[in-house]
Design a protein around this motif. Sequence first.
Motif, PDB file in Angstrom:
ATOM      1  N   GLY A  46       0.205  -1.252  -0.233  1.00 35.68           N
ATOM      2  CA  GLY A  46      -0.251   0.295  -0.272  1.00 35.68           C
ATOM      3  C   GLY A  46       0.795   1.635   0.177  1.00 35.68           C
ATOM      4  N   THR A  47       1.952   1.400  -0.824  1.00 37.92           N
ATOM      5  CA  THR A  47       3.055   2.241  -0.371  1.00 37.92           C
ATOM      6  C   THR A  47       2.784   2.974  -1.570  1.00 37.92           C
ATOM      7  OG1 THR A  47       5.172   0.724  -0.708  1.00 37.92           O
ATOM      8  CG2 THR A  47       3.905   1.436   1.258  1.00 37.92           C
ATOM      9  N   GLU A  48       2.704   2.046  -2.770  1.00 35.21           N
ATOM     10  CA  GLU A  48       3.410   2.344  -4.431  1.00 35.21           C
ATOM     11  C   GLU A  48       1.887   4.259  -4.540  1.00 35.21           C
ATOM     12  OE1 GLU A  48       0.293   0.214  -4.673  1.00 35.21           O
ATOM     13  OE2 GLU A  48       1.698   0.420  -3.400  1.00 35.21           O
ATOM     14  N   ILE A  49       2.512   5.375  -5.220  1.00 33.17           N
ATOM     15  CA  ILE A  49       2.147   6.141  -5.266  1.00 33.17           C
ATOM     16  C   ILE A  49       2.021   6.097  -7.460  1.00 33.17           C
ATOM     17  CG2 ILE A  49       2.303   9.033  -5.879  1.00 33.17           C
ATOM     18  CD1 ILE A  49       3.924   8.562  -3.568  1.00 33.17           C
ATOM     19  N   SER A  50       0.213   6.078  -7.329  1.00 32.59           N
ATOM     20  CA  SER A  50      -0.200   6.088  -8.768  1.00 32.59           C
ATOM     21  C   SER A  50      -0.008   7.489  -9.100  1.00 32.59           C
ATOM     22  CB  SER A  50      -1.649   5.012  -8.596  1.00 32.59           C
ATOM     23  OG  SER A  50      -1.774   3.763  -7.953  1.00 32.59           O
ATOM     24  N   PRO A  51      -0.225   7.349 -10.319  1.00 31.34           N
ATOM     25  CA  PRO A  51      -0.020   9.046 -11.273  1.00 31.34           C
ATOM     26  C   PRO A  51      -1.572   9.107 -11.629  1.00 31.34           C
ATOM     27  CG  PRO A  51       0.096   6.824 -12.722  1.00 31.34           C
ATOM     28  CD  PRO A  51       0.485   6.167 -11.246  1.00 31.34           C
ATOM     29  N   THR A  52      -2.364  10.447 -11.371  1.00 33.51           N
ATOM     30  CA  THR A  52      -3.292  10.753 -11.767  1.00 33.51           C
ATOM     31  C   THR A  52      -3.728  10.983 -12.960  1.00 33.51           C
ATOM     32  OG1 THR A  52      -3.164  12.207  -9.411  1.00 33.51           O
ATOM     33  CG2 THR A  52      -4.719  12.834 -10.612  1.00 33.51           C
ATOM     34  N   PRO A  53      -4.926   9.905 -12.792  1.00 29.44           N
ATOM     35  CA  PRO A  53      -5.323   9.932 -14.555  1.00 29.44           C
ATOM     36  C   PRO A  53      -6.192  11.459 -14.605  1.00 29.44           C
ATOM     37  CG  PRO A  53      -6.617   8.945 -13.621  1.00 29.44           C
ATOM     38  CD  PRO A  53      -5.839   8.982 -12.506  1.00 29.44           C
ATOM     39  N   TRP A  54      -5.720  12.230 -15.238  1.00 27.60           N
ATOM     40  CA  TRP A  54      -5.961  13.548 -14.814  1.00 27.60           C
ATOM     41  C   TRP A  54      -7.079  13.993 -16.283  1.00 27.60           C
ATOM     42  CZ3 TRP A  54      -6.499  16.559 -10.754  1.00 27.60           C
ATOM     43  CH2 TRP A  54      -5.087  16.705 -10.506  1.00 27.60           C
ATOM     44  N   ARG A  55      -6.862  12.985 -17.903  1.00 30.16           N
ATOM     45  CA  ARG A  55      -7.498  13.378 -18.370  1.00 30.16           C
ATOM     46  C   ARG A  55      -9.102  12.283 -18.489  1.00 30.16           C
ATOM     47  NH1 ARG A  55      -5.730  12.284 -24.873  1.00 30.16           N
ATOM     48  NH2 ARG A  55      -8.013  12.937 -26.083  1.00 30.16           N
ATOM     49  N   ALA A  56      -8.279  11.123 -17.540  1.00 36.27           N
ATOM     50  CA  ALA A  56      -9.566  10.525 -17.611  1.00 36.27           C
ATOM     51  C   ALA A  56     -11.105  11.100 -16.841  1.00 36.27           C
ATOM     52  CB  ALA A  56      -9.456   9.145 -17.666  1.00 36.27           C
ATOM     53  N   ILE A  57     -10.266  11.698 -15.792  1.00 36.29           N
ATOM     54  CA  ILE A  57     -10.973  12.580 -14.940  1.00 36.29           C
ATOM     55  C   ILE A  57     -11.928  13.585 -15.234  1.00 36.29           C
ATOM     56  CG2 ILE A  57     -11.142  14.004 -12.327  1.00 36.29           C
ATOM     57  CD1 ILE A  57      -8.916  11.843 -11.478  1.00 36.29           C
ATOM     58  N   PHE A  58     -11.245  14.133 -15.586  1.00 37.99           N
ATOM     59  CA  PHE A  58     -11.890  15.323 -16.411  1.00 37.99           C
ATOM     60  C   PHE A  58     -13.054  15.160 -17.623  1.00 37.99           C
ATOM     61  CE2 PHE A  58      -8.573  18.104 -14.258  1.00 37.99           C
ATOM     62  CZ  PHE A  58      -9.933  18.279 -13.998  1.00 37.99           C
ATOM     63  N   THR A  59     -12.463  13.557 -18.195  1.00 39.71           N
ATOM     64  CA  THR A  59     -13.628  13.826 -19.248  1.00 39.71           C
ATOM     65  C   THR A  59     -14.765  12.517 -18.851  1.00 39.71           C
ATOM     66  OG1 THR A  59     -11.935  11.712 -19.814  1.00 39.71           O
ATOM     67  CG2 THR A  59     -11.973  14.212 -21.240  1.00 39.71           C
ATOM     68  N   SER A  60     -14.489  12.420 -17.622  1.00 38.35           N
ATOM     69  CA  SER A  60     -15.413  10.724 -16.965  1.00 38.35           C
ATOM     70  C   SER A  60     -16.850  11.783 -16.890  1.00 38.35           C
ATOM     71  CB  SER A  60     -15.711  10.441 -15.972  1.00 38.35           C
ATOM     72  OG  SER A  60     -15.821   9.449 -14.942  1.00 38.35           O
ATOM     73  N   ALA A  61     -18.252  11.702 -17.451  1.00 31.99           N
ATOM     74  CA  ALA A  61     -19.421  11.462 -16.912  1.00 31.99           C
ATOM     75  C   ALA A  61     -19.739  11.564 -15.871  1.00 31.99           C
ATOM     76  CB  ALA A  61     -20.216  11.242 -18.550  1.00 31.99           C
ATOM     77  N   ALA A  62     -19.635  10.315 -15.508  1.00 29.23           N
ATOM     78  CA  ALA A  62     -19.429   9.653 -13.908  1.00 29.23           C
ATOM     79  C   ALA A  62     -19.315  10.911 -12.876  1.00 29.23           C
ATOM     80  CB  ALA A  62     -19.409   8.688 -14.004  1.00 29.23           C
ATOM     81  N   VAL A  63     -18.009  11.709 -12.856  1.00 24.65           N
ATOM     82  CA  VAL A  63     -17.448  12.893 -12.320  1.00 24.65           C
ATOM     83  C   VAL A  63     -18.005  13.803 -12.366  1.00 24.65           C
ATOM     84  CG1 VAL A  63     -14.925  13.982 -11.905  1.00 24.65           C
ATOM     85  CG2 VAL A  63     -15.104  11.373 -12.547  1.00 24.65           C
ATOM     86  N   TRP A  64     -18.731  13.750 -13.403  1.00 28.45           N
ATOM     87  CA  TRP A  64     -19.287  15.542 -13.361  1.00 28.45           C
ATOM     88  C   TRP A  64     -20.523  15.467 -13.187  1.00 28.45           C
ATOM     89  CZ3 TRP A  64     -17.177  20.132 -13.472  1.00 28.45           C
ATOM     90  CH2 TRP A  64     -15.880  19.983 -14.483  1.00 28.45           C
ATOM     91  N   ALA A  65     -21.634  14.291 -13.294  1.00 30.89           N
ATOM     92  CA  ALA A  65     -22.188  13.708 -12.425  1.00 30.89           C
ATOM     93  C   ALA A  65     -22.672  13.906 -10.899  1.00 30.89           C
ATOM     94  CB  ALA A  65     -22.983  12.249 -12.880  1.00 30.89           C
ATOM     95  N   CYS A  66     -21.051  13.344  -9.952  1.00 28.19           N
ATOM     96  CA  CYS A  66     -20.948  13.960  -8.975  1.00 28.19           C
ATOM     97  C   CYS A  66     -21.082  15.528  -8.581  1.00 28.19           C
ATOM     98  CB  CYS A  66     -19.922  13.265  -8.526  1.00 28.19           C
ATOM     99  SG  CYS A  66     -20.335  11.253  -8.512  1.00 28.19           S
ATOM    100  N   THR A  67     -20.173  15.633  -9.619  1.00 30.39           N
ATOM    101  CA  THR A  67     -19.984  17.532  -9.305  1.00 30.39           C
ATOM    102  C   THR A  67     -21.196  18.216  -9.602  1.00 30.39           C
ATOM    103  OG1 THR A  67     -17.995  16.827 -10.602  1.00 30.39           O
ATOM    104  CG2 THR A  67     -18.277  18.886 -10.490  1.00 30.39           C
ATOM    105  N   VAL A  68     -22.217  17.979 -10.709  1.00 29.35           N
ATOM    106  CA  VAL A  68     -23.482  19.023 -10.860  1.00 29.35           C
ATOM    107  C   VAL A  68     -24.446  18.871  -9.264  1.00 29.35           C
ATOM    108  CG1 VAL A  68     -25.665  19.251 -11.844  1.00 29.35           C
ATOM    109  CG2 VAL A  68     -23.530  19.093 -13.187  1.00 29.35           C
ATOM    110  N   ALA A  69     -24.391  17.454  -8.838  1.00 37.07           N
ATOM    111  CA  ALA A  69     -24.726  16.795  -7.459  1.00 37.07           C
ATOM    112  C   ALA A  69     -24.717  17.753  -6.164  1.00 37.07           C
ATOM    113  CB  ALA A  69     -25.722  15.468  -6.911  1.00 37.07           C
TER     114      ALA A  69
END
Length: 568
Positions: free
Chosen positions: A291-314
């Motif tokens: 549990g120590t490795e640091i995963s790179p942040t998938p910025w593009r996938a996050i900003f293009t995810s409809a599910a993420v934006w649904a949470c944001t609007v809610a």
Amino acid sequence: MVYSEEILPKAPALCSQRWNFAILSFFGFLILYVTRVNLSVAIICMVRAPRVNVTSDHQTNDSILATHGLTTKLTTAYPDVTGENVAADDRIAESGCTLDITKSSLSVNDGEFDWDKGTQSRLLAIYFYGYIFTQIPGGWLAGRYGGRLVWGLCQSICALSSLALPLAARAHVYLVYGLRFLLGLASGVSFPCVYAMMGRWAPKLERSKLMSLCFTGLSVSNVLTFTLSALLCVYGFDNGWGSIFYLSGIGNLVWVVVWFVVTADTPAKHKRISEAERNYIQRSIGDTPEGTEISPTPWRAIFTSAAVWACTVAMMSFNCTSYTLQTSLPTFMKEVLNFDIKQNGGLSALPYLCESLVSVLAGQVADRLRERGILSTKNTRKLFTILALLGSATCIVSAGYMDCSQRAVAVFLVCLSLSFLGLNRGGFLVNHIDLAPRHAGVIYGISNTVATVSGMVGPIIVGSLAPNGTAEEWRHVFYVCAAVSVVGAMVYGVFAEGELQSWAAPPSVQHVVDCHKVKEIENNKNRSYPITQCEDSSPGDITTNNADPMTPRKEGSIITEPQKEDFN
């Protein structure tokens, strides 16, 4: 080997480290909101009310003085007669309402500051201008350096800001602006840090329970703040209102010490966790033993995810009503319902007591529905979120049609509105961890950055739409909150998801996904392919980004149908 919540031996919840973390987060959120909301009550007794001359018409003057929080004690000061005061007096005469003042509060308002309504609104709003800047950086810092360190240090800054506010207020109002901005800046990392840590601590079928307990601290803090701050205004030291900020700061410092002693960023780093609980958590969420490795942040996938934006609007819809009531409910109670400061505090706290009770129940019911396979994770989140937003919108608009002659009904409707909002603890507020446990802090930071706009403009909207404090003006404020809630319910109902997203899969699960993709290709070519390594585990329910991002596709899963629900 296939892991499911039924196969894995569950570690007991009692005295477990994951529940200790949730309990301490509960108190952390409680302290966080105490330092945020205390000014909303304190400002009522910080600001000097206008002094009015008294004539021999005792009954008439009582109703006029009640408007300003004054009494029938004689004064030689000239009356401060303005169009706003006359309009307020006319409203009282027409409604037949009088301000209920107990004998113990029959004294002239000894406020120290001559801040107009615009200044007061800006002081309440400036917090959110700092708060918005550290949402995304807070999630990134929590992923990089650990939420334990980041949140602990920032809460220390919050404590010092609260302790310094009384001195700053007596020096210059600009210093209060600066401290409130700094307080918001330090507070902004709180939720991203907890989400980042909870992504590593919360087993799949305990997420709603753990997060609802954490968020209940917000409601309880409002209960304590509105109630105790009102009493401290009257009975506290340092002219009453100063004691509110001193006690808030001291409580914050105590929490920081306990936080650093008790918590750890991950189960693997915790020194007092049992081996059974560590294995249960890590296998449930698909984490690596280290549990120590640091995963790179998938910025593009996050900003293009409809599910993420649904949470944001809610979240933006939720915050619009929540922040408006947090910062302005005492003012509504005073201006429209004509409650005095001590009644105001208790009645302003009552809706949040109702919200806290519903919050705990919502988390329990949501996880029970998922655990028994009655609803999938996606449908559970949608059901709770839509009920919360639409129910709250209906009640808050109805409350806007009440006046001081219908106080009991108005208070009941506000309580019901906040109770509906409590259902979100089983809805979108947990959804960030469903979508991407390892990146939940960053995703929540993005959502809350957008949603914080509601807090920034909320007090200003109240000041603009309700400059005279009439019931009709407050009705317009509640119309705005309701409209935003309806839009949020519609967007979330269409675009929400409940499964782990493919771009957020941890390395161990992503390896399985890749293996099964290769296996499918090879099978299509009629070739044999060794899949020994791939059969050791399964990716579970993963939603991939297809051409149609809203169509979930189970890819390469070897879980049988009865087991799939366990991974939702």
